[in-house]
Structure formats: C-alpha cells, structure tokens
Write a protein that holds these residues in place. Structure first.
Motif, PDB file in Angstrom:
ATOM      1  N   GLN B  24     -81.946  18.778 -28.410  1.00  0.00           N
ATOM      2  CA  GLN B  24     -82.160  20.152 -28.912  1.00  0.00           C
ATOM      3  C   GLN B  24     -82.506  20.189 -30.389  1.00  0.00           C
ATOM      4  OE1 GLN B  24     -82.919  22.129 -26.481  1.00  0.00           O
ATOM      5  NE2 GLN B  24     -80.888  23.769 -26.533  1.00  0.00           N
ATOM      6  N   PHE B  28     -85.899  21.395 -31.964  1.00  0.00           N
ATOM      7  CA  PHE B  28     -86.102  22.672 -33.006  1.00  0.00           C
ATOM      8  C   PHE B  28     -87.421  22.123 -34.179  1.00  0.00           C
ATOM      9  CE2 PHE B  28     -81.714  24.069 -32.063  1.00  0.00           C
ATOM     10  CZ  PHE B  28     -82.083  25.154 -31.027  1.00  0.00           C
ATOM     11  N   ARG B 122     -80.016  33.986 -27.516  1.00  0.00           N
ATOM     12  CA  ARG B 122     -80.185  32.809 -27.578  1.00  0.00           C
ATOM     13  C   ARG B 122     -81.621  32.315 -27.869  1.00  0.00           C
ATOM     14  NH1 ARG B 122     -78.696  30.096 -22.536  1.00  0.00           N
ATOM     15  NH2 ARG B 122     -81.080  29.507 -22.193  1.00  0.00           N
ATOM     16  N   LEU B 125     -82.151  33.543 -31.740  1.00  0.00           N
ATOM     17  CA  LEU B 125     -81.618  32.297 -32.531  1.00  0.00           C
ATOM     18  C   LEU B 125     -82.473  31.153 -32.544  1.00  0.00           C
ATOM     19  CD1 LEU B 125     -79.450  31.414 -34.362  1.00  0.00           C
ATOM     20  CD2 LEU B 125     -78.171  30.728 -32.476  1.00  0.00           C
ATOM     21  N   GLU B 126     -82.843  30.539 -31.342  1.00  0.00           N
ATOM     22  CA  GLU B 126     -83.569  29.393 -31.191  1.00  0.00           C
ATOM     23  C   GLU B 126     -84.886  29.416 -31.999  1.00  0.00           C
ATOM     24  OE1 GLU B 126     -81.319  27.357 -27.385  1.00  0.00           O
ATOM     25  OE2 GLU B 126     -83.635  27.870 -27.294  1.00  0.00           O
ATOM     26  N   ILE B 129     -84.348  29.333 -35.701  1.00  0.00           N
ATOM     27  CA  ILE B 129     -84.072  27.984 -36.218  1.00  0.00           C
ATOM     28  C   ILE B 129     -85.200  27.185 -36.195  1.00  0.00           C
ATOM     29  CG2 ILE B 129     -82.781  25.808 -35.786  1.00  0.00           C
ATOM     30  CD1 ILE B 129     -80.584  27.597 -34.667  1.00  0.00           C
ATOM     31  N   PHE B 140     -78.369  23.725 -41.643  1.00  0.00           N
ATOM     32  CA  PHE B 140     -77.504  24.557 -40.697  1.00  0.00           C
ATOM     33  C   PHE B 140     -76.985  24.002 -39.506  1.00  0.00           C
ATOM     34  CE2 PHE B 140     -77.524  27.573 -37.186  1.00  0.00           C
ATOM     35  CZ  PHE B 140     -76.734  28.663 -37.588  1.00  0.00           C
ATOM     36  N   LEU B 141     -77.809  23.250 -38.574  1.00  0.00           N
ATOM     37  CA  LEU B 141     -77.163  22.425 -37.550  1.00  0.00           C
ATOM     38  C   LEU B 141     -76.010  21.704 -37.419  1.00  0.00           C
ATOM     39  CD1 LEU B 141     -80.906  22.044 -35.663  1.00  0.00           C
ATOM     40  CD2 LEU B 141     -79.242  23.542 -34.926  1.00  0.00           C
ATOM     41  N   VAL B 172     -78.309  30.329 -43.591  1.00  0.00           N
ATOM     42  CA  VAL B 172     -77.253  31.379 -42.966  1.00  0.00           C
ATOM     43  C   VAL B 172     -77.754  32.875 -43.264  1.00  0.00           C
ATOM     44  CG1 VAL B 172     -74.899  32.242 -43.228  1.00  0.00           C
ATOM     45  CG2 VAL B 172     -75.348  29.689 -43.069  1.00  0.00           C
ATOM     46  N   LEU B 179     -79.158  37.223 -36.012  1.00  0.00           N
ATOM     47  CA  LEU B 179     -78.138  37.495 -35.199  1.00  0.00           C
ATOM     48  C   LEU B 179     -77.685  38.806 -35.083  1.00  0.00           C
ATOM     49  CD1 LEU B 179     -76.027  34.030 -35.700  1.00  0.00           C
ATOM     50  CD2 LEU B 179     -76.947  34.907 -33.695  1.00  0.00           C
TER      51      LEU B 179
END
Lengths: 127, 184
Positions: B24, B28, B122, B125-126, B129, B140-141, B172, B179
């Motif tokens: 993943q 990304f 999700r 968010l993905e 990212i 972050f990850l 963030v 988010l």
C-alpha cells in the motif's frame, strides 16, 4: 475535546481506514504478495550456507593460500633497490637541514678552503 | 506451501505482517499497482538478503528503510524516464485510473450502507495521501500508521527528527481537512 485528543482520534481513524485498505486487497494482489514472500525466504535460505559448508571452507582455504603465497614471495624475494641513490639522499639532507642556506651557496668557497687545510665550522663559518 | 520454511517462521510471520502495508505504501507513492508490487518484491528480497540475520526487534525499521530507499530510487528513475520521454515528445506512463480495489466488497463489514460510507472515507483518505508530497507521505505513514517514534522515523527516512516533525505536522494538517470533511 482538546486538540491532542482530537488529533489522537483523527489518527486512530486514519489507521483504521488504512488497515481496512490492506484487509481488502484483491485476491490476485494478496496471492502475488504471498508468492513474493515465499520466494524471498527461499532466496535467503539458498544464499546463507552453514558455517561448515564445503563452499565456505573452499573460499577460506583459497584466501589463506593466497595470503601465505604473498607473504612467502615478499619474504624471500630480494629487494631490487633497497636504498635511494646517494644523490637523492644528499638532496634530501640539504632540503631538510637546518643549516643556513648561504653555507650551500658558498660551497665552492669552503671546498677551496678545505683544500687549503681549513674546513668550515658547524654553522658554515670557517673555523 | 510454507511447510519447507518452518525454521524461517519468525521471518515469514514478519513479512506476512508487513507485506500488505508495504504494498500500500508503495502504491501511494507510485499510484500504480504493478510498480508497487515490484517495489514490495525488491524490498522483501533486499531485506532478507541483508538483514535477516539481525535481531527480530530491528526488522521493522530496517525493512521500512529498505522500502523507503526502493521508493526513492523509483522516483529518481521515473523522473529521468519522464524527462527523456518529454524530450522525445512521447506520452508519460499511465497511472492506475480509478482504483479497482475500491469497488470490491468490504469483507470486514457486511452492512452495505455503512460499508459504502467507510469505503468513501477510505477512498478520500487514500487519494489525499497519494497527493501529499513524498516526504510528507512517508512521515505520515510511518508515524501515524506504523506508529514509529520520531527517532525510528528519522532513521527510516534518513533525515533529522526536526525534519520528520515538520513533514508530519504538515501532512496531518492537510489530512485533517480530508478526514473531518468526510465524516458521516
């Protein structure tokens, strides 16, 4: 709720969503990852022979023999030219000497004095 | 299939635990499934070749350091390739258009309505990212997902702890909007 708690909750939510992404990988991708893992483990197994494996002994023996041969050769072969030529030594002495440079500039004069029987003193002054 | 690898079980378990996350993370970074699989493969092979003999408690940071290095190499290669292609006047490589994985049913959540909301969250968010700058994405990850501390993250990223703090707080800040804006 303070800022820290809010951030914690936010990050927890992000983690859950990201984990859900991994849990929902499609079967072909999961299968491919599993194959990669197993091949990586097999490769690791193949490339890590035991301590007493024949291959390791052969390599260590070859290295030791080469090192011994090199030491023997260096020990027994005569040195072709152990010392630099005299002229080089003289040049070096002149360059590193603390004597005053005018001593060397007047070298012909001192040689003439020596022939006459009165050599130069330590600092280049005729004694 | 794993029966021959019993004595390698701790390493096998570790890789099984991180392989999905590694994939993943690589996805990304690359936005491409096949490239991500290649990077996960390179990372796993390089990790077992170089670090399998190290103590198990060191594996996680070492593995992600290898992965980060592979991802950075991929970025460098891609940059060069794009410049060459641009010079030749050719089109760039394709990215995964719409993530086909998102269309699959959520096995964890049988409720279709809740599943849909979670899936949307999700997805948002993905996508956010993926859009982050590379260093922010990594910080972050590693910090938020892998729950590494500053020191570990700095080691994995090969930078100072101060730099990690900066990248992480910017990430963030960006993701907070995503988010909070997507909450049901």
């Amino acid at each position: 709720m303070n800022g820290l708690e809010s951030e914690k909750r936010l990050l927890q939510e992000a983690r859950e969503l990201l984990n859900a992404g991994v849990e929902n990988l499609d079967p072909p991708t999961e299968r491919r990852l599993r194959e990669i893992r197993i091949r990586a483990l097999q490769a690791a197994q193949e490339q890590r022979p035991g301590f007493l494996s024949p291959r390791r002994w052969v390599m260590a023996g070859s290295f030791a023999a080469a090192a011994l041969a090199a030491v023997f050769f260096l020990w027994t072969s005569p040195s072709p030219d152990p010392l630099p030529k005299t002229g080089q030594v003289e040049d070096l002495e002149i360059l590193t000497s603390q004597e005053r440079i005018d001593f060397y500039q007047n070298l012909d004069f001192y040689r003439w004095l020596e022939k006459k029987g009165a050599g130069p003193g330590k600092n280049g002054n005729p004694s | 299939m794993d029966s021959g690898l019993d004595h390698k079980e701790p390493l096998n378990r570790f890789l099984a635990e991180v392989e999905g996350r590694a994939f993943q993370m690589a996805r990304f970074a690359t936005r491409n499934r096949d490239e991500a699989l290649d990077l996960a493969q390179e990372a796993m092979f390089q990790f077992v070749r170089r670090y399998a003999a190290r103590p198990a408690e060191e594996w996680r940071v070492l593995f992600y350091r290898v992965l980060r290095s592979r991802i950075n190499d991929w970025h460098r290669r891609t940059l060069v390739r794009r410049r060459v292609l641009a010079w030749l006047g050719r089109a760039e490589d394709e990215e995964d258009p719409e993530d086909a994985l998102q269309a699959l049913p959520d096995r964890q959540n049988p409720d279709p309505s809740e599943g849909m909301l979670r899936k949307e969250q999700r997805k948002a968010l993905e996508m956010a990212i993926r859009a982050l700058p590379r260093r922010q994405q990594q910080a972050f990850l590693l910090r938020a997902w892998e729950e590494m501390d500053l020191k570990q993250t700095a080691f994995v990223m090969g930078c100072s702890e101060g730099s990690v703090k900066t990248h992480y707080s910017r990430a963030v800040h960006t993701l907070r909007g995503v988010l909070e804006g997507k909450k049901p």
